[in-house]
Design a protein around this motif. Structure first.
Motif, mmCIF file in Angstrom:
data_model
loop_
_atom_site.group_PDB
_atom_site.id
_atom_site.type_symbol
_atom_site.label_atom_id
_atom_site.label_comp_id
_atom_site.label_asym_id
_atom_site.label_seq_id
_atom_site.Cartn_x
_atom_site.Cartn_y
_atom_site.Cartn_z
ATOM 1 N N SER A 130 5.365 1.050 -0.702
ATOM 2 C CA SER A 130 4.267 1.657 -1.001
ATOM 3 C C SER A 130 4.898 1.061 -2.633
ATOM 4 N N LEU A 136 -3.790 1.260 3.589
ATOM 5 C CA LEU A 136 -4.884 1.128 2.484
ATOM 6 C C LEU A 136 -3.616 -0.891 2.669
ATOM 7 N N ILE A 166 -7.293 -1.363 -1.971
ATOM 8 C CA ILE A 166 -7.059 -1.392 -2.776
ATOM 9 C C ILE A 166 -6.005 -1.910 -4.635
ATOM 10 N N THR A 182 -1.882 2.569 -5.998
ATOM 11 C CA THR A 182 -1.347 2.450 -4.669
ATOM 12 C C THR A 182 -0.440 4.040 -4.561
ATOM 13 N N ALA A 197 -2.859 6.886 -3.421
ATOM 14 C CA ALA A 197 -3.594 6.573 -2.523
ATOM 15 C C ALA A 197 -3.016 6.957 -1.243
ATOM 16 N N SER A 198 -1.492 6.850 -1.502
ATOM 17 C CA SER A 198 -0.580 6.387 -0.379
ATOM 18 C C SER A 198 -0.270 8.259 -0.145
#
Length: 273
Positions: A97, A129, A157, A162, A165-166
């Motif tokens: 990420s 993602l 995304i 990031t 979401a991760s």
């Protein structure tokens, strides 16, 4: 496309196994390597048709899609190593990420994408993602979506979400496994139930709850409301959670984001060189 995998640690191995078990990628189309080569050989022991390369450069030479599954601070030097064998018809896919697709594109003459998987993808479930670089062709984009549709639900995304979401998709299984263990341990400590019984019941509960959500029988809110009968036992438990949890999840996100920005700063220094 021929698939390359540089790094066969936890997530690299999960992707390899998921791609093969879903029949999205035949083992013969996979070339893998690892800094400790014996780890890559152990993967080949399970899937004999996989090709093992001795160096990352060899992987990049033969692969069209090159997954980079190494630690964030190892990616910049790896890109420098791969540069001579990369071209615009190849695609680098990072699974970490803190490194943006813009940073990747600044260093390599190749298409780039960032796809953050989840351990749930090993069960051909959950979310992955996806963030595509501007260099990513329509053909490559379609191939990546098709590939990850075999093992997950790909969600595209932007950079600004990031980390969170991760946290939800990739870290979430560990967070909720921890909470479930605490739930089970308390049951064993406070009652006469055995650990084996509690694990069986809790595992069945969590899988059943997932099915209710997957089939859209209930939302998270309506599920709680359906179980939490006014004046009942569940309501008393909810009161404890409301009182005891406080801002624990807010603190969790603060902590993960703090580490994320530390990593971004260190990686940024590398990419400024």
């Amino acid at each position: 496309m021929n698939i390359g995998m540089i790094g066969t640690g936890n997530m690299g191995s999960i992707l390899i196994e998921a791609f093969i078990d879903s029949m999205a990628v035949p083992p013969s189309r996979l070339t893998i390597t690892n800094r400790t080569i014996s780890k890559a050989v152990r993967v080949k022991d399970r899937y004999p048709d996989i090709q093992v390369a001795t160096t990352a450069t060899e992987v990049a030479q033969v692969a069209d899609l090159i997954f980079i599954c190494v630690k964030p601070l190892e990616i910049y030097p790896l890109l420098q190593e791969l540069k001579p064998v990369l071209s615009s018809d190849k695609c680098i896919v990072s699974i970490t990420s803190p490194i943006s697709v813009q940073q990747l594109e600044s260093e390599v003459d190749a298409q780039v994408a960032r796809i953050i998987p989840s351990i749930t993808n090993r069960a051909l479930a959950g979310v992955s993602l996806v963030t595509l670089g501007e260099s990513c062709s329509e053909r490559t984009s379609q191939f990546l979506d098709t590939l990850f549709n075999q093992i997950s639900t790909p969600v595209h995304i932007e950079d600004n979400v990031t980390r969170v979401a991760s946290d939800i998709v990739s870290c979430g299984p560990a967070f909720f496994s921890y909470l479930l263990r605490r739930f089970i341990n308390a049951a064993v400590k406070e009652t006469q139930i055995t650990e084996e019984q509690a694990v069986t019941l809790a595992s069945g509960m969590i899988m059943g709850m997932g099915k209710l959500l997957e089939k859209e029988i209930f939302t998270l809110q309506s599920l709680q409301e359906k179980v939490c009968v006014k004046g009942g036992v569940t309501g008393e438990g909810i009161k404890v959670l409301e009182a005891e949890l406080g801002e624990v999840f807010e603190h969790l996100y603060h902590s993960t984001h703090e580490k994320y920005y530390e990593d971004i700063e260190l990686i940024g220094e590398q990419f400024k060189k």
